[in-house]
Scaffold this motif. Structure first.
Motif, PDB file in Angstrom:
ATOM      1  N   ALA A 185     -12.644   2.939   6.743  1.00 21.77           N
ATOM      2  CA  ALA A 185     -12.074   2.789   8.060  1.00 21.77           C
ATOM      3  C   ALA A 185     -11.345   3.894   8.542  1.00 21.77           C
ATOM      4  CB  ALA A 185     -11.299   1.607   8.306  1.00 21.77           C
ATOM      5  N   HIS A 186     -10.647   4.678   7.768  1.00 19.78           N
ATOM      6  CA  HIS A 186     -10.057   5.869   7.828  1.00 19.78           C
ATOM      7  C   HIS A 186     -11.079   6.967   8.112  1.00 19.78           C
ATOM      8  CE1 HIS A 186      -7.214   9.279   7.839  1.00 19.78           C
ATOM      9  NE2 HIS A 186      -7.597   9.700   6.717  1.00 19.78           N
ATOM     10  N   ARG A 203     -21.433   2.710  10.762  1.00 24.66           N
ATOM     11  CA  ARG A 203     -21.535   4.028  11.264  1.00 24.66           C
ATOM     12  C   ARG A 203     -21.875   5.222  10.390  1.00 24.66           C
ATOM     13  NH1 ARG A 203     -22.107   5.157  16.828  1.00 24.66           N
ATOM     14  NH2 ARG A 203     -21.311   3.515  17.893  1.00 24.66           N
ATOM     15  N   ASN A 216      -5.145   5.561  14.733  1.00 23.29           N
ATOM     16  CA  ASN A 216      -5.723   4.795  15.648  1.00 23.29           C
ATOM     17  C   ASN A 216      -5.773   3.432  14.965  1.00 23.29           C
ATOM     18  OD1 ASN A 216      -6.632   6.792  17.378  1.00 23.29           O
ATOM     19  ND2 ASN A 216      -8.195   7.125  16.329  1.00 23.29           N
ATOM     20  N   ILE A 217      -5.987   3.283  13.619  1.00 25.19           N
ATOM     21  CA  ILE A 217      -5.854   1.984  12.995  1.00 25.19           C
ATOM     22  C   ILE A 217      -4.368   1.486  13.307  1.00 25.19           C
ATOM     23  CG2 ILE A 217      -5.941   0.759  10.766  1.00 25.19           C
ATOM     24  CD1 ILE A 217      -7.910   2.686   9.977  1.00 25.19           C
ATOM     25  N   MET A 230     -13.081  -3.517  12.113  1.00 24.87           N
ATOM     26  CA  MET A 230     -13.034  -1.990  12.091  1.00 24.87           C
ATOM     27  C   MET A 230     -13.936  -1.407  10.708  1.00 24.87           C
ATOM     28  SD  MET A 230      -9.561  -0.571  13.279  1.00 24.87           S
ATOM     29  CE  MET A 230      -8.484  -1.883  12.488  1.00 24.87           C
ATOM     30  N   GLU A 282     -17.747  -1.962  11.330  1.00 24.72           N
ATOM     31  CA  GLU A 282     -18.043  -1.174  12.168  1.00 24.72           C
ATOM     32  C   GLU A 282     -18.219   0.424  11.367  1.00 24.72           C
ATOM     33  OE1 GLU A 282     -19.522   1.253  15.487  1.00 24.72           O
ATOM     34  OE2 GLU A 282     -19.650  -1.038  15.083  1.00 24.72           O
ATOM     35  N   ALA A 283     -17.232   0.704  10.562  1.00 22.78           N
ATOM     36  CA  ALA A 283     -17.194   2.141  10.018  1.00 22.78           C
ATOM     37  C   ALA A 283     -18.331   1.891   8.793  1.00 22.78           C
ATOM     38  CB  ALA A 283     -15.758   1.970   9.346  1.00 22.78           C
ATOM     39  N   PHE A 289     -12.272   5.904  12.226  1.00 19.45           N
ATOM     40  CA  PHE A 289     -11.289   5.598  13.115  1.00 19.45           C
ATOM     41  C   PHE A 289     -10.128   6.566  13.023  1.00 19.45           C
ATOM     42  CE2 PHE A 289     -13.883   1.707  12.829  1.00 19.45           C
ATOM     43  CZ  PHE A 289     -14.070   1.596  14.006  1.00 19.45           C
TER      44      PHE A 289
END
Length: 204
Positions: free
Chosen positions: A63-64, A98, A71-72, A91, A94-95, A67
């Motif tokens: 996630a980091h 991506r 932002n998290i 998240m 989605e990460a 995003f």
């Protein structure tokens, strides 16, 4: 003299075992995965600690990477606590999407799933059409069989209903059979008896 007594006291204090009560109250707090990766002190009410445990550092790393930590944290602070777990799961998903597909992300996965769903719907429609055709063919065969049975039943000669027909049937019967004519009915009935001419006379 004084220094030796102090050294003895220090030695006794150092070798004195810790009591169970003291060990029970000593709790070592491990920082969460987010604070450990960010190399910062994990505070008592860290907003990231409930969702990024230290046993799963890959979750925060993913996630980091997409995003960013700021932002998290900002997103979690703006949400109520009952919705933060779902937001973190979204998240992370989605990460991961991506990272696998930097262009489309989750949209690419959704399009692929929709394509698979459409293919399965087409297969289901074809299977239902084949089933309907098989049922229609079965019904047609059953109808043909019933028609053939009705035609064969109509082609067979009818049973005799007149005395003349019964007499002809009796003439065609074996010689050693005994026929007793019952005159109770209008046409009469012929019944074959297993008794032969030799066993019992016709008139007594």
């Amino acid at each position: 003299m004084g220094s030796s007594s102090i050294d003895t006291a220090c030695t006794v204090d150092a070798t004195t075992p810790t009591s169970p009560a003291t060990m029970a109250t000593t709790v070592v707090m491990s920082p969460c995965a987010a604070c450990k990766i960010l190399r910062r002190r994990c505070v008592d009410r860290c907003v990231l600690a409930p969702y990024f445990p230290p046993t799963d550092p890959h979750k925060f790393t993913t996630a980091h990477r997409v995003f960013g930590a700021s932002n998290i944290i900002k997103l979690l602070q703006e949400l109520p606590e009952e919705n933060r777990a779902d937001a973190v799961s979204s998240m992370v998903y989605e990460a991961n999407a991506r990272i696998r597909d930097p262009v489309y992300g989750c949209a690419g996965a959704i399009c692929q799933l929709q394509k698979q769903a459409n293919e399965l719907k087409a297969q289901l429609a074809r299977a239902q059409a084949d089933l309907a055709a098989a049922r229609a063919s079965h019904a047609h065969l059953v109808a043909l069989l019933c028609m053939e049975m009705a035609a064969s039943a109509s082609a067979s000669p009818p049973p005799p209903t007149t005395p003349a027909a019964y007499s002809q049937l009796a003439a065609a019967a074996p010689v050693d059979a005994l026929y007793v004519v019952d005159g109770a009915g209008a046409a009469g009935a012929a019944m074959a008896s297993p008794i032969g001419w030799v066993d019992e006379p016709l008139w007594t």
